[in-house]
Design a protein around this motif. Structure first.
Motif, PDB file in Angstrom:
ATOM      1  N   LEU A  40     113.297 -30.228   4.354  1.00  0.00           N
ATOM      2  CA  LEU A  40     112.767 -31.581   4.225  1.00  0.00           C
ATOM      3  C   LEU A  40     112.317 -31.991   5.617  1.00  0.00           C
ATOM      4  N   SER A  52     110.261 -34.965   8.103  1.00  0.00           N
ATOM      5  CA  SER A  52     109.807 -36.343   8.186  1.00  0.00           C
ATOM      6  C   SER A  52     109.628 -36.758   9.639  1.00  0.00           C
ATOM      7  N   GLN A  86     114.487 -41.017   7.242  1.00  0.00           N
ATOM      8  CA  GLN A  86     113.664 -40.627   6.095  1.00  0.00           C
ATOM      9  C   GLN A  86     114.092 -39.274   5.544  1.00  0.00           C
ATOM     10  N   CYS A  87     114.461 -38.343   6.423  1.00  0.00           N
ATOM     11  CA  CYS A  87     114.951 -37.035   5.961  1.00  0.00           C
ATOM     12  C   CYS A  87     116.220 -37.199   5.135  1.00  0.00           C
ATOM     13  N   GLN A 124     115.685 -38.530   1.708  1.00  0.00           N
ATOM     14  CA  GLN A 124     115.230 -37.480   0.791  1.00  0.00           C
ATOM     15  C   GLN A 124     116.410 -36.648   0.289  1.00  0.00           C
ATOM     16  N   SER A 158     118.395 -38.736  -2.192  1.00  0.00           N
ATOM     17  CA  SER A 158     117.657 -38.843  -3.451  1.00  0.00           C
ATOM     18  C   SER A 158     117.813 -37.573  -4.282  1.00  0.00           C
ATOM     19  N   ARG A 159     117.695 -36.412  -3.647  1.00  0.00           N
ATOM     20  CA  ARG A 159     117.835 -35.136  -4.377  1.00  0.00           C
ATOM     21  C   ARG A 159     119.270 -34.911  -4.844  1.00  0.00           C
TER      22      ARG A 159
END
Length: 127
Positions: free
Chosen positions: A100, A102, A107-108, A111, A114-115
């Motif tokens: 990932l 960013s 932001q990383c 992500q 979220s996953r």
């Protein structure tokens, strides 16, 4: 000291830098300190408090994006094609996964979270 993470940092006299890895708390370790990019445009954090060190690398335990349990995540600060810092995270033991990437570490990690949440939701029984 209550609420503070303490770690012991050894000095490598030959290399003139701290010895690595450095264990920080129970779930994080620093593998490489990297090189501070002092004075380079775009390498200062958005709050203006410090410069990002190119080549910084750490590992952190966090719930896995792809399997049950926790995984070790490798977190790196690399120089992007545009010459700016790029933040990259991947699961250490998942060679198939794409990292990932960013423009910010937050932001990383958003992500990753979220996953992880998507993976957990897919495993929950439907009622």
């Amino acid at each position: 000291v209550k609420g503070k993470v303490q770690c012991r940092i050894e000095w490598d006299e030959a290399a003139k830098r701290p010895s690595v890895p450095v264990q920080v708390g129970h779930a994080c370790s620093i593998q490489e300190f990297g090189e501070v990019q002092s004075g380079r445009a775009g390498w200062r954090c958005s709050e203006g408090d410090f410069d990002w060190p190119r080549g910084f690398k750490s590992t952190r335990l966090f719930p896995s994006m792809s399997k049950d349990g926790k995984a070790a995540y490798v977190c790196e600060i690399v120089e992007g094609d545009d010459g700016l810092p790029s933040f990259r995270i991947h699961e250490e033991d998942d060679a198939k996964s794409e990292p990932l990437v960013s423009a910010s570490p937050s932001q990383c990690w958003e992500q990753v979270l979220s996953r992880v949440n998507e993976s957990r939701a897919a495993k929950r029984p439907r009622i």
